[in-house]
Enzyme design. Structure first.
Site, PDB file in Angstrom:
ATOM      1  N   GLY A 268       1.596   7.395   1.316  1.00 44.20           N
ATOM      2  CA  GLY A 268       2.856   8.122   1.445  1.00 44.20           C
ATOM      3  C   GLY A 268       3.162   8.743   2.786  1.00 44.20           C
ATOM      4  N   PRO A 311      -2.882   4.258   2.337  1.00 45.31           N
ATOM      5  CG  PRO A 311      -3.607   4.046   4.545  1.00 45.31           C
ATOM      6  CD  PRO A 311      -4.085   4.420   3.162  1.00 45.31           C
ATOM      7  CB  CYS A 381      28.291 -13.348  -0.765  1.00 45.09           C
ATOM      8  SG  CYS A 381      28.347 -14.925   0.071  1.00 45.09           S
ATOM      9  CE1 TYR A 410       6.076  -0.756  -0.143  1.00 49.36           C
ATOM     10  CE2 TYR A 410       6.259   0.736   1.720  1.00 49.36           C
ATOM     11  CZ  TYR A 410       5.621   0.340   0.572  1.00 49.36           C
ATOM     12  OH  TYR A 410       4.520   1.031   0.137  1.00 49.36           O
TER      13      TYR A 410
HETATM   14  C1  LIG Z   1       3.132   2.261  -2.783  1.00 49.78           C
HETATM   15  C2  LIG Z   1       1.856   2.905  -3.053  1.00 49.78           C
HETATM   16  C3  LIG Z   1       1.036   3.300  -1.997  1.00 49.78           C
HETATM   17  C4  LIG Z   1       1.440   3.184  -0.550  1.00 49.78           C
HETATM   18  O1  LIG Z   1       2.486   4.029  -0.245  1.00 49.78           O
HETATM   19  P1  LIG Z   1       3.040   4.145   1.255  1.00 49.78           P
HETATM   20  O2  LIG Z   1       4.140   5.115   1.176  1.00 49.78           O
HETATM   21  O3  LIG Z   1       3.496   2.790   1.654  1.00 49.78           O
HETATM   22  O4  LIG Z   1       1.918   4.633   2.101  1.00 49.78           O
HETATM   23  C5  LIG Z   1      -0.189   3.843  -2.311  1.00 49.78           C
HETATM   24  N1  LIG Z   1      -0.584   3.986  -3.600  1.00 49.78           N
HETATM   25  C6  LIG Z   1       0.189   3.606  -4.630  1.00 49.78           C
HETATM   26  C7  LIG Z   1      -0.298   3.771  -6.004  1.00 49.78           C
HETATM   27  C8  LIG Z   1       1.433   3.062  -4.397  1.00 49.78           C
HETATM   28  O5  LIG Z   1       2.192   2.717  -5.426  1.00 49.78           O
END
Ligand SMILES: *Cc1c(COP(=O)(O)O)cnc(C)c1O
Length: 451
Positions: A268, A311, A381, A410
């Site tokens: 995150g 991450p 479109c 993403y």
């Molecule tokens: C998506 C996700 C992550 C990675 O999140 P980022 O924001 O891309 O770092 C880590 N753990 C879980 C369970 C996720 O769903």
């Protein structure tokens, strides 16, 4: 959905490509007016490989993997970094993650299959998901996946049944929703109380379920997991989550007499999408999370668990860029100026989805200031099909190569074939060399599955 009305008073920022701060990949530079990454001319690369094209700075990718590993290891030796492969997935990035000693998050059988295809050690694979199918669970457990992160009581029953049938004991975590409201966009917030993910702490549900997990045959509860959201700038959110999780571990010790040995605080960490974003560094993230776990474990008299973080975005987003060719220019007087490129929502859904921001430059005018405000629209479109809404850009001409920064996470993994668009190739650049690691889709690929 159409675009938000253009703000006609907005002023271009007059920056050149090298003035875009933290959105730039590590090796980005301007030479003779052209943007270079990994010592490779992006204009030339676009012309030889075609566009739209995903390009990754390999030194940047490796640098971030090493930073995560080292910044955690030096503060907290019993730690591991898990790459969340849903952010950007192909064989080469998995080989890189393996070579750098990372563990791997998969969120289903498909990502697991890719990991197996490159021989990623399954003991270092963690499987997530709020609705892993029984088939995916069995595939994972047969393959010897290291940890399955339980998301519900129904899933516990499934995992227990499969483990007994296979004659194994599966190590599991429980995913807990700690009730921390992360400071991020509501679509990518996952740790708050109304979430489809994990065991809620409301009415002590998660705590009661621990008893079920401890009692279930064929599973061994080895740790807890949480993931509070994505693109988080405020590090105190992670400290708050750590507080809730360590507190929960202490309750489990006191109530059930079990000391869990592992704590996974999820991913995150936020990254720079615009030149003005100043995200926390990997070192700061490591400092806050490791200090929090040490503090709270100390307060509760708990031994320090193995600490893991997962991450995704912050490992890959700023290493990746997307190259396009300008095909159409259209000025709507008093409304906005459109620069249309040969991609769009098929290779980058984030802008159409939630008006995400990005920094574009014209790679063949990289030393010129961005003096215009334009909307970089795609070829699809949908009126909402845009890559950048009201962004600064050098004056565009037909045939210019546009580079959009910060598209490494993403984008590729959310790409689609909308309007029959073949998905772009992925190229890694390093030391003046470019190598295709995922080939561009062909028209034949588009209907290859049709009977
Ligand atoms: C998506 C996700 C992550 C990675 O999140 P980022 O924001 O891309 O770092 C880590 N753990 C879980 C369970 C996720 O769903």
């Amino acid at each position: 959905m159409s675009l938000p009305a253009s703000d006609l008073t907005k002023k271009a920022d007059n920056r050149t490509a090298d003035q875009l701060g933290a959105v730039l990949p590590a090796t980005a530079e301007v030479r003779d007016g052209h943007l270079f990454i990994g010592g490779v001319d992006m204009v030339q690369l676009a012309r030889t490989q075609g566009t739209a094209l995903y390009v990754f700075d390999e030194a940047d990718l490796r640098g971030r993997m090493e930073a995560y590993r080292d910044e955690f290891a030096k503060r907290y030796p019993n730690s591991d970094i898990i790459y969340a492969s849903k952010a950007f997935l192909n064989k080469e990035v998995l080989r890189l993650a393996n070579a750098e000693g990372l563990c791997l998050d998969v969120s289903g059988g498909g990502e697991l299959a890719c990991a197996q295809a490159v021989g990623f050690p399954t003991a270092r694979v963690f499987m997530h998901g709020n609705n892993k199918t029984p088939q995916e669970l069995e595939e994972a457990m047969s393959a010897g996946v290291g940890r399955i992160v339980l998301d519900s009581r129904l899933e516990l029953a499934r995992v227990s049944e499969i483990a007994q049938r296979l004659g194994i004991v599966q190590d599991v975590y429980m995913r807990i929703t700690p009730g921390v409201e992360a400071d991020t966009h509501e679509y990518i917030r996952t740790g708050c109380e109304d979430s489809k993910f994990g065991f809620t702490m409301r009415e002590d549900f998660a705590y009661k379920c621990v008893a079920d997990v401890l009692a279930a045959p064929g599973v061994r509860l080895v740790g807890l997991h949480c993931h509070i959201g994505s693109q988080i700038f405020a590090l105190h959110s992670f400290r708050e989550a750590a507080a809730v999780m360590v507190d929960f571990m202490a309750r489990i010790r006191d109530g059930y007499g079990v000391t869990l040995g592992e704590l996974d605080l999820g991913g995150g960490l936020g990254i720079a999408y615009t030149a003005d974003h100043e995200p926390s560094s990997i070192a700061d993230f490591a400092e806050v999370t490791t200090a929090a776990v040490k503090d709270f474990c100390g307060q509760h008299g708990l031994p320090l668990p193995r600490l893991l973080v997962e991450p995704g975005r912050s490992l890959v987003a700023n290493a990746g860029v997307t190259l396009y060719t300008v095909g159409i220019l259209k000025t709507l007087p008093g409304i906005r100026k459109y620069v249309a490129v040969d991609g769009g929502m098929s290779d980058n859904i984030r802008t159409a989805l939630y008006h995400a921001e990005y920094e574009p430059v014209i790679a063949n005018k990289a030393d010129q200031p961005r003096t215009e405000i334009v909307t970089l629209c795609g070829k699809h479109c949908e009126s909402g099909d845009a890559v950048v809404i009201d962004g600064s850009l050098q004056p565009a001409e037909l045939g210019d190569i546009v580079c959009v920064f910060g598209t490494g996470a993403y984008n590729m993994t959310m790409a689609s074939n909308y309007n029959g668009q073949p998905r772009p190739a992925v190229v890694f650049v390093k030391d003046g060399q470019a190598r295709v690691v995922t080939r561009r889709e062909t028209y034949a690929d588009l209907y290859a599955r049709d009977l």
